[in-house]
Enzyme design. Structure first.
Site, PDB file in Angstrom:
ATOM      1  N   GLY A  25      28.108 -80.855  17.564  1.00 33.98           N
ATOM      2  CA  GLY A  25      28.950 -81.771  17.115  1.00 33.98           C
ATOM      3  C   GLY A  25      30.268 -82.038  17.678  1.00 33.98           C
ATOM      4  CG  PHE A  27      36.007 -80.418  15.276  1.00 31.59           C
ATOM      5  CD1 PHE A  27      36.854 -81.214  16.291  1.00 31.59           C
ATOM      6  CD2 PHE A  27      35.910 -81.151  14.071  1.00 31.59           C
ATOM      7  CE1 PHE A  27      37.838 -82.034  15.924  1.00 31.59           C
ATOM      8  CE2 PHE A  27      36.524 -82.122  13.800  1.00 31.59           C
ATOM      9  CZ  PHE A  27      37.439 -82.744  14.658  1.00 31.59           C
ATOM     10  N   GLY A  28      32.270 -78.500  17.521  1.00 29.26           N
ATOM     11  CA  GLY A  28      31.630 -77.142  17.712  1.00 29.26           C
ATOM     12  C   GLY A  28      29.874 -77.154  17.854  1.00 29.26           C
ATOM     13  CE  LYS A  45      30.924 -78.588  11.230  1.00 26.25           C
ATOM     14  NZ  LYS A  45      30.868 -79.627  10.496  1.00 26.25           N
ATOM     15  CG  ASP A 135      32.288 -88.480   8.939  1.00 33.09           C
ATOM     16  OD1 ASP A 135      32.209 -89.685   9.349  1.00 33.09           O
ATOM     17  OD2 ASP A 135      32.244 -87.595   9.668  1.00 33.09           O
TER      18      ASP A 135
HETATM   19  P1  ATP Z   1      29.363 -84.571  14.148  1.00 29.67           P
HETATM   20  O1  ATP Z   1      30.993 -84.527  14.680  1.00 29.67           O
HETATM   21  O2  ATP Z   1      28.367 -84.837  15.186  1.00 29.67           O
HETATM   22  O3  ATP Z   1      29.136 -85.185  12.747  1.00 29.67           O
HETATM   23  P2  ATP Z   1      30.030 -82.017  13.071  1.00 29.67           P
HETATM   24  O4  ATP Z   1      30.711 -80.930  13.824  1.00 29.67           O
HETATM   25  O5  ATP Z   1      30.609 -82.885  12.014  1.00 29.67           O
HETATM   26  O6  ATP Z   1      29.289 -82.866  13.995  1.00 29.67           O
HETATM   27  P3  ATP Z   1      27.884 -81.388  11.054  1.00 29.67           P
HETATM   28  O7  ATP Z   1      27.655 -82.963  10.820  1.00 29.67           O
HETATM   29  O8  ATP Z   1      28.245 -80.569   9.975  1.00 29.67           O
HETATM   30  O9  ATP Z   1      28.929 -81.237  12.140  1.00 29.67           O
HETATM   31  O10 ATP Z   1      26.604 -80.942  11.797  1.00 29.67           O
HETATM   32  C1  ATP Z   1      25.910 -81.664  12.825  1.00 29.67           C
HETATM   33  C2  ATP Z   1      24.338 -81.504  12.691  1.00 29.67           C
HETATM   34  O11 ATP Z   1      23.950 -80.148  12.568  1.00 29.67           O
HETATM   35  C3  ATP Z   1      23.676 -82.246  11.663  1.00 29.67           C
HETATM   36  O12 ATP Z   1      23.674 -83.648  11.821  1.00 29.67           O
HETATM   37  C4  ATP Z   1      22.457 -81.731  11.347  1.00 29.67           C
HETATM   38  O13 ATP Z   1      21.668 -82.101  12.522  1.00 29.67           O
HETATM   39  C5  ATP Z   1      22.890 -80.071  12.024  1.00 29.67           C
HETATM   40  N1  ATP Z   1      23.211 -79.463  10.713  1.00 29.67           N
HETATM   41  C6  ATP Z   1      24.491 -79.247   9.932  1.00 29.67           C
HETATM   42  N2  ATP Z   1      24.284 -78.340   9.125  1.00 29.67           N
HETATM   43  C7  ATP Z   1      22.972 -78.289   8.850  1.00 29.67           C
HETATM   44  C8  ATP Z   1      22.395 -77.520   7.822  1.00 29.67           C
HETATM   45  N3  ATP Z   1      22.800 -76.970   6.711  1.00 29.67           N
HETATM   46  N4  ATP Z   1      21.124 -77.397   7.884  1.00 29.67           N
HETATM   47  C9  ATP Z   1      20.172 -77.948   8.852  1.00 29.67           C
HETATM   48  N5  ATP Z   1      21.044 -78.472   9.851  1.00 29.67           N
HETATM   49  C10 ATP Z   1      22.411 -78.768   9.676  1.00 29.67           C
HETATM   50 MG    MG Z   2      28.745 -84.627  11.176  1.00 24.60          MG
END
Ligand code: ATP
Ligand code: MG
Length: 305
Positions: A25, A27-28, A45, A135
């Site tokens: 994502g 941030f990580g 995460k 979001d």
């Molecule tokens: P982004 O900035 O790309 O939105 P992010 O850092 O905000 O990423 P999240 O949206 O929480 O992070 O998670 C990114 C991705 O990781 C999700 O789209 C999904 O594919 C996977 N993911 C996150 N949480 C879960 C979960 N609880 N179970 C399965 N997959 C997950």
């Molecule tokens: Mg996200």
């Protein structure tokens, strides 16, 4: 197996063992792991430990932790590793709604309604808990594959709590889903995060139906990135959208979209009104409309809120 603690933070962890990488994502990154004490699968995460991200991370954890709902991925615990802050949560095995919609080229209207109903109950619950998500998008909506797939919202990184945090004033979120008032918010000017969430739910409905963004056009792909963005934001501000001509959508559904995608937030349909709209209530499973009030009463009685 990589032994670098920056890439493999669960190496040697007493409770969690990595299964595989799930996603990367902003941030990580996110990994699938198993909780060795229970055998349960989790998603973890990992966010790099640094000052800049701390404001959003703090909100993500504080807000997400309080939200206990069948359509929200449950946060289990937060812990630190050498380089990361780790958020362990319920694992949703069915991928995300973006992948499903992209594969389908646009969902049949009744499937879009099924997901939209669940989305609205999840966001309605967040709002009643005093949290605006800010979001709402297909990529943050995960799936659990049962006979009829269930959705679970996963990302509260931009969420805002009305009790403890100042009113939303910053332009957070994902451009294609931004409400007009969020785009035109200037420094010091605030907007209602809940009404902005309603707008993003409307964008989600449009994308589910058509596999296209309402304010992007296929012909924009020839433009430079900055120009593409400018054109899209202008279309959002003037609510300039139409459904693709080859997509058959009922008048009731078009009516709901029309009432959601309204530039002036005070004239936009509310969460409560959406739940009474004829398109929304069709095929709603028995008892589901009462679920949020029952959950909130239960959680209040248990002192969760
Ligand atoms: P982004 O900035 O790309 O939105 P992010 O850092 O905000 O990423 P999240 O949206 O929480 O992070 O998670 C990114 C991705 O990781 C999700 O789209 C999904 O594919 C996977 N993911 C996150 N949480 C879960 C979960 N609880 N179970 C399965 N997959 C997950
Ligand atoms: Mg996200």
């Amino acid at each position: 197996m990589n032994n670098n603690p920056e890439l493999n933070p669960l190496q040697g962890h007493p409770k969690y063992q990595k299964i595989r990488d799930l996603d990367k994502g902003t941030f990580g990154f996110v990994q699938q792991a198993v909780d060795l004490t229970t055998g349960e699968q989790v998603a973890i995460k990992f966010i790099e430990r640094s000052q800049e991200v701390s404001k959003y991370v703090e909100r993500e954890i504080l807000n997400h932790k309080r939200l206990i709902h069948p359509h929200i991925v449950q946060l289990k615990e937060v812990f630190l590793t050498q380089h990361h802050l780790a958020i362990a949560m319920e694992y949703a095995a069915g991928g995300n709604l973006y992948q499903l919609v992209a594969k389908s080229g646009g969902l049949p209207e009744q499937d879009a309604r099924w997901y939209f109903q669940q989305l609205i109950f999840a966001i309605d619950y967040c709002h009643k808990m005093g949290v605006a998500n800010r979001d709402v998008k297909l990529e943050n909506t995960l799936l659990v594959s049962t006979a009829r797939p269930l959705i679970k919202l996963c990302d509260f990184g931009y969420s805002k709590d009305e009790k403890f945090q100042s009113a939303p004033g910053s332009k957070v979120g994902t451009p294609a889903y931004l409400a007009p008032e969020v785009i035109s918010a200037t420094r010091g000017k605030t907007y209602d995060g809940k009404s902005a969430d309603v707008w993003s739910c409307g964008v989600m409905l449009y994308v589910m139906l058509s596999a296209q963004y309402p304010f992007g056009r296929p012909e924009d792909s020839g433009l430079k990135t900055a120009r593409q963005m400018h054109v899209m934001l202008q279309r959002i501000l003037s609510v300039d959208y139409r459904l693709p001509p080859n997509k058959v959508v009922s008048d009731e559904c078009k009516d709901l979209l029309r009432q959601i995608l309204v530039a002036e937030p005070s004239e936009r349909i509310t969460m409560a009104e959406i739940q009474r709209h004829p398109w929304f209530v069709r095929d709603l499973p028995e008892g589901v409309a009462q679920m949020n009030s029952a959950l909130l009463a239960q959680q209040q009685a248990a002192g969760v809120q």
